[in-house]
Enzyme design. Structure first.
Site, PDB file in Angstrom:
ATOM      1  N   LYS A  10       0.823  -1.216   0.000  1.00  0.00           N
ATOM      2  CA  LYS A  10       0.000   0.000   0.000  1.00  0.00           C
ATOM      3  C   LYS A  10       0.860   1.270   0.000  1.00  0.00           C
ATOM      4  CE  LYS A  10      -3.926  -2.220   2.264  1.00  0.00           C
ATOM      5  NZ  LYS A  10      -4.992  -2.061   3.281  1.00  0.00           N
ATOM      6  N   TYR A  50     -12.425  -1.777  -3.848  1.00  0.00           N
ATOM      7  CA  TYR A  50     -12.926  -2.005  -2.487  1.00  0.00           C
ATOM      8  C   TYR A  50     -14.446  -1.893  -2.404  1.00  0.00           C
ATOM      9  CZ  TYR A  50      -8.332  -2.133  -0.173  1.00  0.00           C
ATOM     10  OH  TYR A  50      -7.082  -2.487   0.272  1.00  0.00           O
ATOM     11  N   ASN A 113      -2.142   0.087   6.777  1.00  0.00           N
ATOM     12  CA  ASN A 113      -1.609  -1.160   7.340  1.00  0.00           C
ATOM     13  C   ASN A 113      -0.664  -1.901   6.383  1.00  0.00           C
ATOM     14  OD1 ASN A 113      -3.551  -1.979   5.586  1.00  0.00           O
ATOM     15  ND2 ASN A 113      -4.699  -3.229   7.013  1.00  0.00           N
ATOM     16  N   HIS A 116      -2.075  -5.602   1.606  1.00  0.00           N
ATOM     17  CA  HIS A 116      -3.405  -6.198   1.430  1.00  0.00           C
ATOM     18  C   HIS A 116      -3.238  -7.640   0.952  1.00  0.00           C
ATOM     19  CE1 HIS A 116      -7.522  -6.838  -0.001  1.00  0.00           C
ATOM     20  NE2 HIS A 116      -6.978  -7.358  -1.086  1.00  0.00           N
ATOM     21  N   GLU A 127     -10.225 -10.524  -7.312  1.00  0.00           N
ATOM     22  CA  GLU A 127      -9.192  -9.478  -7.229  1.00  0.00           C
ATOM     23  C   GLU A 127      -8.127  -9.654  -8.322  1.00  0.00           C
ATOM     24  OE1 GLU A 127      -9.537  -8.425  -2.470  1.00  0.00           O
ATOM     25  OE2 GLU A 127      -7.758  -9.490  -3.174  1.00  0.00           O
TER      26      GLU A 127
HETATM   27  P1  CMP Z   1      -7.377  -4.604   3.589  1.00  0.00           P
HETATM   28  O1  CMP Z   1      -6.892  -5.946   3.953  1.00  0.00           O
HETATM   29  O2  CMP Z   1      -6.811  -3.935   2.391  1.00  0.00           O
HETATM   30  O3  CMP Z   1      -8.981  -4.670   3.439  1.00  0.00           O
HETATM   31  C1  CMP Z   1      -9.830  -3.572   3.674  1.00  0.00           C
HETATM   32  C2  CMP Z   1      -9.095  -2.411   4.258  1.00  0.00           C
HETATM   33  O4  CMP Z   1      -9.930  -1.471   4.897  1.00  0.00           O
HETATM   34  C3  CMP Z   1      -8.168  -2.879   5.345  1.00  0.00           C
HETATM   35  O5  CMP Z   1      -7.117  -3.617   4.834  1.00  0.00           O
HETATM   36  C4  CMP Z   1      -7.812  -1.552   5.983  1.00  0.00           C
HETATM   37  O6  CMP Z   1      -6.852  -0.825   5.222  1.00  0.00           O
HETATM   38  C5  CMP Z   1      -9.145  -0.844   5.906  1.00  0.00           C
HETATM   39  N1  CMP Z   1      -9.886  -0.952   7.166  1.00  0.00           N
HETATM   40  C6  CMP Z   1     -10.410  -2.053   7.724  1.00  0.00           C
HETATM   41  N2  CMP Z   1     -11.030  -1.758   8.888  1.00  0.00           N
HETATM   42  C7  CMP Z   1     -10.907  -0.419   9.041  1.00  0.00           C
HETATM   43  C8  CMP Z   1     -11.333   0.495  10.033  1.00  0.00           C
HETATM   44  N3  CMP Z   1     -12.017   0.107  11.101  1.00  0.00           N
HETATM   45  N4  CMP Z   1     -11.018   1.798   9.874  1.00  0.00           N
HETATM   46  C9  CMP Z   1     -10.328   2.199   8.783  1.00  0.00           C
HETATM   47  N5  CMP Z   1      -9.894   1.367   7.797  1.00  0.00           N
HETATM   48  C10 CMP Z   1     -10.177   0.077   7.936  1.00  0.00           C
END
Ligand code: CMP
Length: 138
Positions: A10, A50, A113, A116, A127
């Site tokens: 990311k 998403y 984070n 993904h 995906e």
């Molecule tokens: P990812 O695995 O890419 O899948 C969905 C993404 O949404 C997740 O990682 C985070 O980047 C984001 N995400 C999930 N939960 C939250 C949350 N509570 N607040 C903000 N972002 C979130």
């Protein structure tokens, strides 16, 4: 059984210049990198990727973030690739991720984070199709 999963480094991790460390970990874990591309998604493309989260409170912020800079998109192959990549990434929230996981090491927040990964066989197929057909990951 060997299977494929979709992985994304990311924008937060690209900006931190840890692409190399994350790819090294992917190789050390026995994944074969089948396809890889550096991309900058538009907000619309991030929203399409998403779309499953379109009713979540974080949808707008997440898609703003995911279109804020370069990402590295990869198709990874390995025995049990989907579950194994999720284990190596760690929990969505880096604060809750186990020591030694990528999100614990490089993640900043539940949104920023670092990486993904697909969460099921059906999601992986969707995906991989999204990036192969729409984003030229060929
Ligand atoms: P990812 O695995 O890419 O899948 C969905 C993404 O949404 C997740 O990682 C985070 O980047 C984001 N995400 C999930 N939960 C939250 C949350 N509570 N607040 C903000 N972002 C979130």
């Amino acid at each position: 059984m060997r299977e494929k999963t979709l992985a994304i480094i990311k924008p937060d991790a690209v900006k931190k210049r840890v692409i190399g460390k994350i790819i090294q970990r992917i190789e050390d874990e026995g994944f074969e990198i089948i396809k890889m591309k550096l991309l900058h998604l538009t907000k619309e493309e991030a929203k399409a990727f998403y779309v499953v989260h379109k009713d979540k409170h974080f949808y707008d912020s997440l898609t703003e973030f995911m279109s804020s800079g370069e990402i590295v998109v990869m198709i990874l192959e390995r025995e049990n690739a989907i579950a194994h990549w999720r284990e190596v990434m760690g929990a969505t929230d880096p604060a809750l991720a186990k020591p030694g996981t990528i999100r614990r090491e490089f993640g900043f927040s539940v949104e920023r984070n670092a990486v993904h990964g697909s969460d099921s066989r059906a999601t992986a197929d969707w995906e991989i199709g999204f990036f192969t057909e729409k984003m030229g990951l060929d």
